[in-house]
Design an enzyme around this catalytic site. Structure first.
Site: not given
Length: 291
Positions: A63, A213, A215-220
């Site tokens: 990271y 994720f 709430l879906g991560g990079f695509t909420p």
């Protein structure tokens, strides 16, 4: 008693940890690459998380790279005796921020050494092998070679416990033939529920499952159902998503991440959110809609 004690605890290796922890990924720059947007805020978030009772922090030296581990060390070292820091190896970052498999003996050994150095530790509590046959999700393939390297590092005393990330059920079974697997860390949330059978199996076996994720991560995740339930309970969608995960199975350990003190406090408050039966039924149906 802190508010997150209401979420209960579960064992991770030989340690008993609170089920609501913290994920450090968002402390790095955009796309988990480069320096933090606000290092002072990142330090404050980590310190408040631990002061609020969090004793499980998830991180990785890829990271940034190196960014989150160096911030964790600056914020929290020397570490509290009850703090468990979980890291992962198996990937590296390209100069363009891409995610590249790093499964050779040399790369895995170097990754453990990098994590030790940047965190300021002599031994890593838990190291997850991030399986990279498909960067976007679990994909079949033998993990014998890289996991054997990690098990060797464990025998050398550099790693206490081993877990798997981005893993299939078959890979978990294969891994157990090489070393004890104390946790599995995969993507899982209200709408992305392919791991339901794996979670149930791990719960029966007493093994921790760590979803990322929520709430879906990079695509909420955009859901009118989730928004409606949250509004009815005077909560945020993230709080409802976290509360649902806590309800889903007793072996689930949460690592919601944020670089904001306000969002940190909201996330930790999810430990006290009680979901009525009708809300749980409505949220459960979201998987059918997503499918």
């Amino acid at each position: 008693m802190s508010i997150i004690d209401q979420a209960g605890s579960f064992h991770l290796g030989d340690r008993n940890i609170k089920r609501l922890g913290y994920g450090a990924m968002q402390l790095a720059g955009p796309g988990v690459f480069g320096p933090s947007r606000d290092r002072g805020a990142a330090l404050a978030v980590l310190r408040e998380a631990v002061e609020s009772g969090v004793n499980h922090i998830d991180t990785s030296d890829f990271y940034g790279p190196h960014v989150t581990n160096q911030i964790i060390r600056e914020a929290l070292h020397p570490y509290r005796d009850d703090l468990v820091i979980v890291t992962k190896i198996g990937a590296r970052r390209g100069t363009d921020g891409s995610w590249i498999p790093a499964f050779s003996r040399e790369e895995l050994t170097q990754a453990v050494q990098d994590n030790l150095r940047n965190l300021g530790l002599d031994v890593l509590d838990v190291v997850n092998l991030r399986i990279m046959f498909d960067v976007h999700g679990p994909a079949e393939g033998s993990i014998e070679a890289p996991l054997t390297v990690l098990a060797d590092l464990q025998r050398q005393g550099l790693v206490r416990h081993v877990g798997l990330s981005n893993a299939t059920s078959r890979q978990v079974a294969e891994g157990r033939g090489i070393t004890d697997i104390v946790c599995v860390q995969n993507q899982y949330n209200l709408a992305h529920r392919a791991d339901d059978p794996l979670i149930n199996a791990l719960a029966r076996e007493g093994t921790a499952y760590v979803p990322f994720f929520p709430l879906g991560g990079f695509t909420p995740l955009q859901s009118s159902t989730l928004s409606k339930v949250a509004a009815h309970l005077s909560a945020t969608p993230m709080q409802v998503a976290l509360a649902w995960l806590l309800h889903r199975a007793p072996n689930i350990l949460l690592i919601p991440g944020t670089s904001s003190l306000g969002h940190l406090r909201e996330n930790l408050a999810a430990a006290s959110l009680v979901l009525p039966d009708e809300a749980i039924e409505e949220l459960n149906r979201m998987a059918d809609i997503a499918a």
